[in-house]
Motif scaffolding. Structure first.
Motif, mmCIF file in Angstrom:
data_model
loop_
_atom_site.group_PDB
_atom_site.id
_atom_site.type_symbol
_atom_site.label_atom_id
_atom_site.label_comp_id
_atom_site.label_asym_id
_atom_site.label_seq_id
_atom_site.Cartn_x
_atom_site.Cartn_y
_atom_site.Cartn_z
ATOM 1 N N PRO A 78 -9.888 -28.350 -57.315
ATOM 2 C CA PRO A 78 -9.714 -28.069 -58.743
ATOM 3 C C PRO A 78 -8.299 -27.601 -59.090
ATOM 4 O O PRO A 78 -7.765 -27.961 -60.144
ATOM 5 N N GLU A 79 -7.674 -26.822 -58.225
ATOM 6 C CA GLU A 79 -6.320 -26.331 -58.503
ATOM 7 C C GLU A 79 -5.311 -27.480 -58.525
ATOM 8 O O GLU A 79 -4.431 -27.524 -59.386
ATOM 9 N N LEU A 80 -5.465 -28.417 -57.596
ATOM 10 C CA LEU A 80 -4.560 -29.564 -57.570
ATOM 11 C C LEU A 80 -4.813 -30.482 -58.758
ATOM 12 O O LEU A 80 -3.873 -31.052 -59.324
ATOM 13 N N LEU A 81 -6.064 -30.636 -59.128
ATOM 14 C CA LEU A 81 -6.373 -31.446 -60.310
ATOM 15 C C LEU A 81 -5.721 -30.846 -61.551
ATOM 16 O O LEU A 81 -5.233 -31.566 -62.431
ATOM 17 N N ALA A 82 -5.702 -29.532 -61.623
ATOM 18 C CA ALA A 82 -5.155 -28.846 -62.796
ATOM 19 C C ALA A 82 -3.633 -28.810 -62.805
ATOM 20 O O ALA A 82 -3.007 -28.937 -63.867
ATOM 21 N N LYS A 83 -3.005 -28.654 -61.634
ATOM 22 C CA LYS A 83 -1.564 -28.434 -61.572
ATOM 23 C C LYS A 83 -0.765 -29.614 -61.043
ATOM 24 O O LYS A 83 0.466 -29.626 -61.143
ATOM 25 N N GLY A 84 -1.451 -30.601 -60.461
ATOM 26 C CA GLY A 84 -0.740 -31.713 -59.843
ATOM 27 C C GLY A 84 -0.638 -31.504 -58.339
ATOM 28 O O GLY A 84 -0.867 -30.414 -57.836
ATOM 29 N N ASP A 85 -0.295 -32.561 -57.648
ATOM 30 C CA ASP A 85 -0.261 -32.528 -56.185
ATOM 31 C C ASP A 85 1.127 -32.938 -55.692
ATOM 32 O O ASP A 85 1.532 -34.083 -55.828
ATOM 33 N N ARG A 86 1.881 -31.984 -55.124
ATOM 34 C CA ARG A 86 3.237 -32.240 -54.645
ATOM 35 C C ARG A 86 3.308 -32.361 -53.122
ATOM 36 O O ARG A 86 4.381 -32.400 -52.548
ATOM 37 N N ARG A 87 2.174 -32.425 -52.457
ATOM 38 C CA ARG A 87 2.166 -32.413 -50.997
ATOM 39 C C ARG A 87 2.637 -33.741 -50.403
ATOM 40 O O ARG A 87 2.601 -34.782 -51.053
ATOM 41 N N ASN A 88 3.035 -33.671 -49.141
ATOM 42 C CA ASN A 88 3.485 -34.845 -48.403
ATOM 43 C C ASN A 88 2.274 -35.550 -47.791
ATOM 44 O O ASN A 88 2.043 -35.510 -46.583
ATOM 45 N N HIS B 56 7.994 -36.649 -56.332
ATOM 46 C CA HIS B 56 7.505 -36.296 -55.011
ATOM 47 C C HIS B 56 6.021 -35.954 -55.038
ATOM 48 O O HIS B 56 5.528 -35.258 -54.161
ATOM 49 N N GLY B 57 5.302 -36.418 -56.013
ATOM 50 C CA GLY B 57 3.884 -36.142 -56.084
ATOM 51 C C GLY B 57 3.286 -36.768 -57.329
ATOM 52 O O GLY B 57 3.804 -37.755 -57.862
ATOM 53 N N VAL B 58 2.188 -36.186 -57.783
ATOM 54 C CA VAL B 58 1.521 -36.690 -58.982
ATOM 55 C C VAL B 58 1.273 -35.538 -59.948
ATOM 56 O O VAL B 58 1.144 -34.389 -59.556
ATOM 57 N N ARG B 59 1.212 -35.874 -61.218
ATOM 58 C CA ARG B 59 0.981 -34.895 -62.272
ATOM 59 C C ARG B 59 -0.469 -34.406 -62.253
ATOM 60 O O ARG B 59 -1.303 -34.952 -61.529
ATOM 61 N N PRO B 60 -0.769 -33.395 -63.053
ATOM 62 C CA PRO B 60 -2.161 -32.978 -63.197
ATOM 63 C C PRO B 60 -3.052 -34.159 -63.567
ATOM 64 O O PRO B 60 -2.612 -35.102 -64.237
ATOM 65 N N TRP B 61 -4.289 -34.116 -63.126
ATOM 66 C CA TRP B 61 -5.236 -35.218 -63.355
ATOM 67 C C TRP B 61 -5.384 -35.490 -64.840
ATOM 68 O O TRP B 61 -5.584 -34.584 -65.637
ATOM 69 N N ASP B 62 -5.304 -36.743 -65.217
ATOM 70 C CA ASP B 62 -5.404 -37.149 -66.614
ATOM 71 C C ASP B 62 -6.819 -37.651 -66.886
ATOM 72 O O ASP B 62 -7.259 -38.642 -66.307
ATOM 73 N N GLY B 63 -7.535 -36.965 -67.749
ATOM 74 C CA GLY B 63 -8.890 -37.394 -68.080
ATOM 75 C C GLY B 63 -9.944 -36.502 -67.449
ATOM 76 O O GLY B 63 -9.660 -35.406 -66.959
#
Length: 213
Positions: A32-42, A15-22
């Motif tokens: 920055p928080e979403l890049l670090a933790k991933g994005d589960r939003r709709n 239901h989203g994407v993992r933390p930013w890779d790279g």
């Protein structure tokens, strides 16, 4: 632990994407928080990792010139779903007429990305629409209504929807410059309010926004 070293459950990443890779992007739209933790939003993939403010600003540059208005006298549970559809079809604004509080569950947090304005009553709403030079198109299957696929549907307008069950108030119908309905073929008298709203918004989009997605 997954093969790539992540401990994120598959049920969640679906239901989203993992933390930013790279290396992180320098674009200020990214959170920055979403890049670090991933994005589960709709949100659609284009907006993954963006801040809410950046998404709203981007949508504001592309919003369509139709508005959506909903009468809210009975705390209709469909209002949240209508707001969600308004977001999906990129309405300029949603107007809640009547009670200020409404059930947001059906909106699935899309109200954070959609401008919502409150009007105390129909008269206040109509005054706003007149000041904005926006014709009000009521949606209800009442006597004199015209099938929406054959009706005039201005590019800049307000689509006005009523409550589940009673539909629009007589005052709202009287204030509209046109009344449209959705042609039906079964035994039920009316469509669910949120389903009807989605159909009419799609019809507007089919005429005025085709090819803009």
């Amino acid at each position: 632990m997954d093969a790539d070293g992540s401990t994120e459950p598959e049920a969640e990443v679906a239901h989203g994407v993992r933390p930013w890779d790279g290396e992180w992007p320098e674009d200020p739209r990214y959170d920055p928080e979403l890049l670090a933790k991933g994005d589960r939003r709709n949100v659609v993939d284009e907006f993954r990792y963006w801040t809410m403010e950046a998404i709203v600003a981007h949508l504001d540059e592309r919003r369509h010139p139709f508005h959506v208005a909903i009468e809210n006298w009975q705390h209709d549970l469909n209002i949240g779903s209508i707001v969600r559809s308004a977001n999906a079809f990129l309405a300029a604004e949603v107007h809640i007429i009547g009670k200020r509080r409404w059930n947001r569950r059906g909106a699935m947090v899309t109200d954070r990305y959609q401008h919502v304005r409150h009007h105390e009553d129909v008269a206040t709403f109509v005054a706003w629409a007149e000041a904005a030079s926006l014709p009000v198109i009521a949606v209800d299957n009442v006597e004199g209504s015209v099938p929406v696929d054959r009706a005039e549907l201005p590019e800049a307008c307000v689509l006005l929807f009523g409550q589940e069950g009673p539909g629009l108030s007589p005052e709202a119908v009287a204030a509209a410059s046109g009344v449209v309905e959705i042609t039906q073929y079964g035994s039920t008298r009316s469509l669910n309010a949120s389903a009807a709203a989605a159909v009419v918004m799609y019809e507007w989009s089919r005429r005025w926004a085709a090819g803009q997605a």
